[in-house]
Motif scaffolding. Structure first.
Motif, PDB file in Angstrom:
ATOM      1  N   ASP B 111       0.634  -1.129  -0.347  1.00 32.27           N
ATOM      2  CA  ASP B 111       0.420  -0.192  -0.094  1.00 32.27           C
ATOM      3  C   ASP B 111       0.738   1.356  -0.107  1.00 32.27           C
ATOM      4  O   ASP B 111       0.672   2.212  -0.725  1.00 32.27           O
ATOM      5  N   GLU B 112       1.906   1.585   0.738  1.00 39.26           N
ATOM      6  CA  GLU B 112       3.008   2.404   0.452  1.00 39.26           C
ATOM      7  C   GLU B 112       4.447   1.450   0.507  1.00 39.26           C
ATOM      8  O   GLU B 112       4.577   0.844   1.335  1.00 39.26           O
ATOM      9  N   THR B 113       5.188   2.900   0.038  1.00 38.61           N
ATOM     10  CA  THR B 113       6.312   1.752   0.057  1.00 38.61           C
ATOM     11  C   THR B 113       7.131   2.627   0.628  1.00 38.61           C
ATOM     12  O   THR B 113       7.878   2.471   0.698  1.00 38.61           O
ATOM     13  N   GLU B 114       6.585   3.880   1.571  1.00 42.00           N
ATOM     14  CA  GLU B 114       7.836   4.710   2.361  1.00 42.00           C
ATOM     15  C   GLU B 114       7.372   4.440   3.386  1.00 42.00           C
ATOM     16  O   GLU B 114       6.657   3.894   4.448  1.00 42.00           O
ATOM     17  N   ASP B 131       6.595  -1.680  -4.709  1.00 47.12           N
ATOM     18  CA  ASP B 131       5.986  -2.647  -4.865  1.00 47.12           C
ATOM     19  C   ASP B 131       5.776  -2.957  -7.101  1.00 47.12           C
ATOM     20  O   ASP B 131       7.244  -2.193  -7.737  1.00 47.12           O
ATOM     21  N   THR B 453       2.065   0.791  11.556  1.00 44.67           N
ATOM     22  CA  THR B 453       3.515   2.480  11.678  1.00 44.67           C
ATOM     23  C   THR B 453       3.225   3.022  12.720  1.00 44.67           C
ATOM     24  O   THR B 453       4.461   3.594  13.175  1.00 44.67           O
ATOM     25  N   ALA B 458      -3.341   6.141   9.930  1.00 42.68           N
ATOM     26  CA  ALA B 458      -2.490   5.957   9.375  1.00 42.68           C
ATOM     27  C   ALA B 458      -3.367   4.397   9.204  1.00 42.68           C
ATOM     28  O   ALA B 458      -3.809   3.968  10.204  1.00 42.68           O
ATOM     29  N   ASN B 461      -0.273  -0.935   6.494  1.00 46.26           N
ATOM     30  CA  ASN B 461       0.268  -1.166   5.761  1.00 46.26           C
ATOM     31  C   ASN B 461       0.227  -2.774   4.686  1.00 46.26           C
ATOM     32  O   ASN B 461       0.711  -3.163   5.912  1.00 46.26           O
TER      33      ASN B 461
END
Lengths: 314, 480
Positions: B111-114, B131, B453, B458, B461
Motif C-alpha cells: 500500500d505504502e512504499t515509504e 511495489d 506504523t 494511518a 500497510n
C-alpha cells in the motif's frame, strides 16, 4: 593440627589434585574430533586409552545436512586432531566450524586435519558437475567406510597421522594398528565367505550411500528412490522405480537409518520386496557397536533379506 | 602343519629303528650319539624350514589380500582414467576462490512504499520493498583460505534502484586461521558480531524482509569497517567473547572526525539440550560518538532526494544493548524431514544529540535524548521436506525527550513529525510466510505482513510478497 587448619587444606589439596588431573597427559590426552561415528570408532580402535573421542553426528543424522552448532564449535576448539570423511560431505558446516573454532591445529593442511575419503580412490567421480544432476560432488561418492579394504587403508593412514600429531605415543598407535589389521583381515575373510551368496544379487537403494558396500559384495543397484542424489523422492519417480522393480526383480530395498522410510515402505508394500534397514554406521542399530559388529550385522541383514525374497515383509 | 607331522614321523621312525641292535658296544654308543646328533640337527633343520614356510604362506595370504584391494583400486582407476584426464593435474583455476551467487527476485503488492516510523530517525538501508516486480539483493560472494594464516571474503550486492544499477560493497574482510588458543582476528568491512541476525546475510533470513527492530535501530544491519577480535573459551559449553573497534561512521552512528569512534562487545553461549534440540544465547553492546548523522533511510525509490529538507543530528552519542536467543529442534537432530526454529531478539538504544532541521529558509533546533527499544519473535516450522511455514511478530517503542527547542519558522509539531523524532505511537507488524525449496539451492517464498506504523489515523500497510532465492555455485555454509 587444629580443625581450622584442616578446613583450608581440603580445598587446596582438591584444587591441586584437579590441576594435576588436567595437567596429566598420560591418559587420554589427545582429543579427537570425529565428524561421523565410523571415524570415531576407528579413532578408538587405533588410539585406545591415548585418545578422547568426540563424535559430531549420530547414525540418525545426515552428515551432509547438519549445522555448526555451538556445542560442536566448543568441541572443535580443543581438538588435537580432526577426522572427517571429506570429499565435500561436510562442506555445509565443517569449513565454518573450523573458522569459528579458533584452533590452528585442525585447519586444512595441518597434520591435525585428516580426511578419510582422500586416502582412497572414490567411486562415482564425475567429470561434469552440474546441480541439475542433484546434490552431487566433484570429488566422487564420499561414503567410503563400507568397503573393508578401503577402511584398512584409511586406518593405516590415520594411525600414521596419529603418530605424527602425538609422536610420544607413536608406538602405541602403530601397534594398535597392527592388532587391528590382523583382526580386520581375519574378519574380512569371514564376511566374504558369509556373503558369497549375495554375489550378483540386485537391490533398490535410497541415496547412493551404500555404493562401496555393494561394490565390495558384487551386488548391483537397479534403482534409487531419490530421483537425483540428495533430492527427496517424488511420487512420479517412485512410480518409475516400481516399473523397474517389476522388470528387474531385485532382492530387497536398502535404507539407512537417517532416511525417511515412507518412500521405501510405499515401494515395499507394492512390490513385496523386503525392506532392509541397514545401520550404515555405528549406532545405526543395536548390534552395530563398533566397526566389526557394523559389518557383521550389515552382512547378516543382507543375507536375511535375501532368504526372504518373494515373501511379504511387514 | 602337514610337513611338520611328516618330519616328526620320519624322526620318530629313525629313533625307533636305531636301538634295535641287540648288543651295544662303546663304538656303537659313539655311533648312536653321532646319529642322534645328526637326527637332532635334521629335526631342528626341518622345524626351522617348516616355520619359515609357514611364515611365507601367511605373508602370501596377506599380500594376496592387499594385492586384491590394490588390483581393485587399479581397475577402478583405469575405469576412471579416460573420463578424468585432468585428475592430478593442477590447473591455475583450481586456486580460484569459492564463488557463490545469490539471485533474488520478487513481486510485491504494497500500500505504502515509504517507511516512516514515528520516534525513529531512520538511516542505513532501512526501507520497504518496491511495489510490483523488482530484483532484490543479487549477491556475489567470493571466499577462500588465502594461505595457512588467513581467510578472505568479499561480498557485493548488485541492486537495481531508481532505474540505475548499483554495486554495493557488503563485506570485504580477512580473518586469521592460525592464531590458535581460540583467538580469531578479523579486519576490514564486515557485519558486526552483535545480535543474532546482524551478521547473517539477507538471503539466509527466514523472511523476505528484516525484523523491524533491525530496520529502525540498525539501519538494516550494523555494517562497519574496523577490527574484530573474538575468543572462544576452552570449555565444553560454548562461550565466545568478542570486541570490535569500528569506524563508528555508519548508522546508527554518523560521520566523525577520527573515523574510529565505534566500539562493540558481544558474548555468546549455547549448547545442546539433547540430541534433538540446541540453543544459543547472546548479549551485545555497541557505542559510538559522531559529529553529524544524516537522517533519512536508504529509500529504494529515491525518497531522500524528494524532500528538500536537511534533517541532521549533531554532536551525538549512541549506545545500543541487545539480547538474542535461538532454539532449534529436529527429530534426533536430523532436520531433513522436519525441524523447528524459534528466535527472538531485543534491542534497546539510548542516543542523544543536537537535532537540526532546515527546510528552505526555515529551520528548527532542539536537544534530543531518545530511548527506544524493539523486539521480534519468530517461529519457523518445516512440516515436511521442502515446505516450511513461519510467523513473526515485530514491536517498536520510542520515548524521546525534546528540549531547548528553537523555532526558526517551523512549529514544534511539524518538526516532530518531519524529523522523525516525535514518538506518537508504537509500530508493530505481523508476518506470515510459506516457502518451498525444491533443493538445497532454490527457494520460493510467499509472505504476507501487516505493518502498523503507529502514525495516528494511518491505515495498516498490507504487504504481499512472492520471492525467489537461488544459490548458484559453491555450497555456502550458513552459521547456526
Amino acid at each position: 593440627m587444629s580443625l581450622k587448619n584442616v578446613r583450608w587444606v581440603i580445598p587446596v589439596v582438591s584444587v591441586l589434585l584437579m590441576a594435576t588431573m588436567f595437567a596429566n597427559p598420560a591418559h587420554g590426552s589427545l582429543r579427537v574430533f570425529a565428524c561421523e561415528p565410523e571415524w570415531a570408532a576407528l579413532a578408538e580402535q587405533l588410539g585406545g586409552d591415548q585418545v578422547r573421542v568426540f563424535t559430531a553426528t549420530t547414525a540418525f543424522q545426515d552428515p551432509h545436512h547438519i549445522e555448526a552448532r555451538p556445542s560442536l564449535i566448543a568441541k572443535a576448539r580443543r581438538a588435537g586432531v580432526l577426522i572427517c570423511t571429506g570429499a565435500e560431505l561436510e562442506i555445509g558446516w565443517l569449513p565454518l566450524l573450523l573458522r569459528q573454532s579458533g584452533n590452528a591445529d585442525i585447519q586444512p593442511g595441518q597434520p591435525g586435519h585428516f580426511l578419510a575419503a582422500e586416502q582412497v580412490e572414490r567411486l562415482e567421480v564425475l567429470e561434469n558437475v552440474d546441480r541439475s544432476a542433484g546434490d552431487v560432488h566433484a570429488a566422487g561418492n564420499p561414503h567410503v567406510h563400507l568397503d573393508p579394504y578401503r577402511l584398512l587403508r584409511i586406518a593405516r593412514a590415520f594411525a600414521e597421522r596419529l603418530s605424527e600429531v602425538d609422536p610420544d605415543q607413536a608406538n602405541v598407535y602403530r601397534s594398535n594398528f597392527a592388532t587391528f589389521k590382523q583382526r580386520w583381515q581375519e574378519a574380512i575373510q569371514g564376511w566374504e565367505s558369509m556373503a558369497t551368496a549375495l554375489k550378483g544379487s540386485r537391490v533398490v537403494v535410497h541415496h547412493s550411500n551404500f555404493s562401496y558396500l555393494l561394490d565390495w559384495l558384487d551386488m548391483e543397484v537397479v534403482a534409487d528412490l531419490e530421483p537425483k542424489p540428495g533430492l527427496p523422492p517424488t511420487t512420479a519417480h517412485l512410480v518409475r522405480v516400481q516399473a523397474t522393480v517389476k522388470a528387474e526383480k531385485p532382492a530387497a530395498i536398502l535404507l539407512s537409518t537417517y532416511h525417511n522410510d515412507k518412500p521405501a515402505r510405499w515401494l515395499a508394500d507394492r512390490s513385496d520386496l523386503p525392506l532392509v534397514r541397514l545401520p550404515f554406521t555405528i549406532g545405526g542399530n543395536d548390534d552395530a557397536k563398533d566397526l566389526f559388529s557394523l559389518y557383521q550385522t550389515t552382512v547378516s541383514l543382507l543375507l536375511e533379506a535375501q532368504s526372504q525374497t518373494g515373501q511379504i515383509n511387514d | 602343519m602337514r610337513m611338520q607331522i611328516v618330519a616328526a614321523t620320519v624322526v620318530a621312525a629313525l629313533s625307533i629303528s636305531a636301538p634295535t641292535h641287540a648288543e651295544i658296544s662303546e663304538s656303537d654308543n659313539q655311533e648312536i650319539k653321532l646319529l642322534k646328533q645328526q637326527l637332532d640337527s635334521l629335526k631342528h633343520d626341518y622345524e626351522s624350514r617348516i616355520q619359515a614356510l609357514e611364515a611365507r604362506i601367511e605373508a602370501t595370504a596377506i599380500n594376496a589380500q592387499e594385492a586384491r584391494s590394490q588390483a581393485q583400486q587399479v581397475s577402478q582407476e583405469l575405469a576412471q582414467k579416460p573420463a578424468r584426464p585432468e585428475q592430478g593435474k593442477v590447473s591455475s583455476n583450481s586456486f580460484n576462490p569459492a564463488i557463490s551467487l545469490i539471485l533474488d527476485g520478487r513481486s510485491t503488492s504494497i500500500d505504502e512504499t515509504e517507511l516512516s516510523l514515528p520516534g525513529f530517525q531512520l538511516g542505513g538501508e532501512a526501507g520497504l520493498p518496491e511495489d510490483g516486480f523488482a530484483t532484490g539483493h543479487n549477491e556475489l560472494v567470493m571466499s577462500a583460505n588465502i594461505d595457512d594464516t588467513f581467510y578472505g571474503e568479499l561480498s557485493t550486492a548488485i541492486v537495481r534502484e531508481a532505474g540505475e544499477t548499483e554495486v554495493e560493497l557488503e563485506e570485504a574482510f580477512i580473518e586469521t586461521l592460525a592464531l590458535g588458543h581460540g583467538l580469531t582476528l578479523k579486519a576490514g568491512q564486515f557485519y558486526s558480531g552483535i545480535g543474532y541476525l546482524n551478521d547473517v546475510h539477507d538471503h539466509a533470513h527466514d523472511f523476505a524482509d528484516r525484523p523491524l527492530v533491525y530496520e529502525a535501530l540498525l539501519g538494516g544491519h550494523l555494517l562497519d569497517t574496523g577490527v574484530q577480535v573474538s575468543w572462544l573459551a576452552p570449555t565444553d559449553t560454548y562461550l565466545r567473547f568478542g570486541a570490535e573497534f569500528l569506524s563508528g561512521s555508519e548508522y546508527p552512528s554518523g560521520d566523525n572526525g577520527s573515523n574510529a569512534e565505534g566500539f562493540s562487545l558481544f558474548a555468546k553461549t549455547g549448547g545442546d539440550i539433547n540430541a534433538s534440540s540446541s540453543w544459543q544465547l547472546g548479549a551485545s553492546y555497541y557505542t559510538a560518538e559522531f559529529d553529524v548523522r544524516e537522517a533519512g533511510g536508504h529509500h529504494h525509490h529515491g525518497g531522500e532526494e524528494e524532500s528538500g529538507a536537511d534533517n541532521e543530528l549533531l554532536n551525538g552519542e549512541v549506545e545500543l544493548y541487545g539480547v538474542d536467543f535461538v532454539y532449534k529442534w529436529a527429530p534426533q537432530g536430523n532436520p531433513r524431514e522436519r525441524n523447528f526454529i524459534f528466535q527472538a531478539e531485543y534491542f534497546f538504544r539510548d542516543e542523544d544529540g543536537d537535532a537540526e532541521f532546515v527546510e528552505g529558509a526555515d529551520f528548527a533546533e532542539a536537544y534530543y535524548d531518545g530511548e527506544q527499544y524493539g523486539y521480534y519473535a519468530q517461529a519457523i516450522y518445516q512440516f515436511m521436506p521442502r515446505w516450511r511455514i513461519g510467523a513473526r511478530y515485530d514491536y517498536l517503542n520510542a520515548d524521546n525527550d525534546i528540549s531547548d527547542y528553537v523555532d526558526g519558522g517551523i512549529p514544534l509539531d511539524e518538526f516532530l513529525e518531519e524529523s522523525g523524532l516525535g514518538d506518537e505511537g508504537n509500530p508493530d507488524r505481523y508476518t506470515l510466510m510459506l516457502d518451498y525449496s525444491p533443493s538445497h539451492f532454490s527457494r520460493i517464498r510467499l509472505q504476507y505482513s501487516q505493518l502498523d506504523t503507529g502514525h495516528e489515523g494511518a491505515d495498516d500497510n498490507d504487504i504481499l510478497m512472492l520471492q525467489y532465492l537461488m544459490s548458484l555455485g559453491s555450497h555456502g555454509a550458513h552459521k547456526y
